[in-house]
Design a protein around this motif. Structure first.
Motif, mmCIF file in Angstrom:
data_model
loop_
_atom_site.group_PDB
_atom_site.id
_atom_site.type_symbol
_atom_site.label_atom_id
_atom_site.label_comp_id
_atom_site.label_asym_id
_atom_site.label_seq_id
_atom_site.Cartn_x
_atom_site.Cartn_y
_atom_site.Cartn_z
ATOM 1 N N MET A 1 11.956 -76.823 40.788
ATOM 2 C CA MET A 1 12.881 -75.723 40.982
ATOM 3 C C MET A 1 14.300 -76.234 40.810
ATOM 4 N N LYS A 2 15.163 -75.331 40.415
ATOM 5 C CA LYS A 2 16.572 -75.667 40.195
ATOM 6 C C LYS A 2 17.452 -74.597 40.830
ATOM 7 N N ALA A 64 18.331 -69.532 42.686
ATOM 8 C CA ALA A 64 17.270 -70.540 42.587
ATOM 9 C C ALA A 64 16.198 -70.010 41.644
ATOM 10 N N VAL A 65 15.800 -70.840 40.688
ATOM 11 C CA VAL A 65 14.817 -70.423 39.686
ATOM 12 C C VAL A 65 13.798 -71.537 39.463
ATOM 13 N N LYS A 66 12.673 -71.173 38.867
ATOM 14 C CA LYS A 66 11.699 -72.171 38.446
ATOM 15 C C LYS A 66 12.322 -73.004 37.328
ATOM 16 N N SER A 67 11.944 -74.251 37.254
ATOM 17 C CA SER A 67 12.524 -75.158 36.264
ATOM 18 C C SER A 67 12.381 -74.643 34.832
ATOM 19 N N VAL A 68 11.271 -73.974 34.548
ATOM 20 C CA VAL A 68 11.040 -73.480 33.187
ATOM 21 C C VAL A 68 11.983 -72.329 32.822
ATOM 22 N N ASP A 69 12.584 -71.681 33.825
ATOM 23 C CA ASP A 69 13.462 -70.531 33.571
ATOM 24 C C ASP A 69 14.938 -70.899 33.467
ATOM 25 N N VAL A 70 15.276 -72.167 33.678
ATOM 26 C CA VAL A 70 16.688 -72.569 33.745
ATOM 27 C C VAL A 70 17.439 -72.261 32.458
ATOM 28 N N ASP A 71 16.927 -72.716 31.327
ATOM 29 C CA ASP A 71 17.656 -72.534 30.063
ATOM 30 C C ASP A 71 17.888 -71.065 29.746
ATOM 31 N N ARG A 72 16.885 -70.238 29.974
ATOM 32 C CA ARG A 72 17.001 -68.805 29.710
ATOM 33 C C ARG A 72 18.079 -68.180 30.608
ATOM 34 N N CYS A 73 18.094 -68.552 31.872
ATOM 35 C CA CYS A 73 19.076 -68.007 32.810
ATOM 36 C C CYS A 73 20.487 -68.499 32.491
ATOM 37 N N VAL A 74 20.617 -69.770 32.168
ATOM 38 C CA VAL A 74 21.939 -70.314 31.812
ATOM 39 C C VAL A 74 22.469 -69.622 30.565
ATOM 40 N N ILE A 93 23.880 -77.099 37.417
ATOM 41 C CA ILE A 93 22.439 -77.011 37.669
ATOM 42 C C ILE A 93 22.053 -78.214 38.521
ATOM 43 N N THR A 94 21.426 -77.945 39.672
ATOM 44 C CA THR A 94 21.007 -79.017 40.570
ATOM 45 C C THR A 94 19.537 -78.840 40.929
ATOM 46 N N ALA A 95 18.908 -79.950 41.254
ATOM 47 C CA ALA A 95 17.502 -79.925 41.650
ATOM 48 C C ALA A 95 17.374 -79.400 43.080
ATOM 49 N N VAL A 96 16.313 -78.631 43.316
ATOM 50 C CA VAL A 96 16.019 -78.116 44.654
ATOM 51 C C VAL A 96 14.714 -78.762 45.107
ATOM 52 N N GLU A 97 14.767 -79.475 46.220
ATOM 53 C CA GLU A 97 13.579 -80.170 46.704
ATOM 54 C C GLU A 97 12.590 -79.253 47.389
ATOM 55 N N ARG A 98 13.101 -78.292 48.152
ATOM 56 C CA ARG A 98 12.197 -77.467 48.945
ATOM 57 C C ARG A 98 12.871 -76.137 49.269
ATOM 58 N N ARG A 103 11.043 -65.425 56.755
ATOM 59 C CA ARG A 103 10.199 -64.336 57.272
ATOM 60 C C ARG A 103 8.717 -64.662 57.220
ATOM 61 N N THR A 104 8.240 -65.219 56.098
ATOM 62 C CA THR A 104 6.795 -65.410 55.907
ATOM 63 C C THR A 104 6.341 -66.858 55.987
ATOM 64 N N GLY A 105 7.273 -67.785 55.868
ATOM 65 C CA GLY A 105 6.896 -69.190 55.845
ATOM 66 C C GLY A 105 6.474 -69.693 54.473
ATOM 67 N N GLU A 106 6.505 -68.810 53.462
ATOM 68 C CA GLU A 106 6.168 -69.222 52.099
ATOM 69 C C GLU A 106 7.083 -70.372 51.696
ATOM 70 N N GLN A 107 6.555 -71.258 50.836
ATOM 71 C CA GLN A 107 7.342 -72.418 50.446
ATOM 72 C C GLN A 107 7.408 -72.563 48.945
ATOM 73 N N ASP A 108 8.490 -73.227 48.536
ATOM 74 C CA ASP A 108 8.761 -73.606 47.155
ATOM 75 C C ASP A 108 8.768 -72.406 46.201
ATOM 76 N N GLU A 109 8.049 -72.484 45.092
ATOM 77 C CA GLU A 109 8.172 -71.431 44.067
ATOM 78 C C GLU A 109 7.748 -70.059 44.580
ATOM 79 N N SER A 110 6.803 -70.013 45.484
ATOM 80 C CA SER A 110 6.391 -68.705 46.019
ATOM 81 C C SER A 110 7.455 -68.120 46.947
ATOM 82 N N ALA A 111 8.374 -68.944 47.417
ATOM 83 C CA ALA A 111 9.458 -68.477 48.282
ATOM 84 C C ALA A 111 10.650 -67.955 47.493
ATOM 85 N N ILE A 112 10.666 -68.232 46.198
ATOM 86 C CA ILE A 112 11.768 -67.743 45.356
ATOM 87 C C ILE A 112 11.471 -66.350 45.021
#
Length: 112
Positions: A1-2, A64-74, A93-98, A103-112
């Motif tokens: 994630m970025k 915050a976006v998935k790494s594969v979506d960075v170029d399209r968003c930029v 653009i910076t890396a996101v560790e977590r 509200r739900t406790g979802e983590q990482d890509e499912s939390a975006i």
């Protein structure tokens, strides 16, 4: 994630928001900020007196976006925010560790 942080001109915010929505971005954070780059501010006239404005109003957009979506968003941000004049802004653009959705406790890509 970025995390994409874009510093843009305030009047371009709505265009950037729409461009990101078309890329599938579902949430973003916007902050009014002040700063300067190469343009180094400018002078203004107020009640007949000239004064220097060191910090120019800008808007910071964070998303915050998935790494594969960075170029399209930029690319979408650049296209929407560009005026061709000095002071159009920057994108960081910076890396996101977590990510955790509180509200739900979802983590990482499912939390975006």
């Amino acid at each position: 994630m970025k995390q994409i942080t874009a510093i843009i001109k305030p009047f371009k915010l709505e265009e950037v928001r729409e461009a990101l929505a078309e890329c599938g971005v579902t949430g973003l954070t916007v902050t009014e900020v002040k700063g300067f780059g190469r343009q180094k501010g400018h002078t203004e006239l107020y009640r007949g007196a000239e004064y220097v404005v060191d910090f120019l109003p800008k808007v910071k957009v964070e998303v915050a976006v998935k790494s594969v979506d960075v170029d399209r968003c930029v690319d979408a941000i650049v296209k929407a925010a560009r005026t061709g004049k000095i002071g159009d802004g920057k994108i960081f653009i910076t890396a996101v560790e977590r990510v955790v959705r509180i509200r739900t406790g979802e983590q990482d890509e499912s939390a975006i």
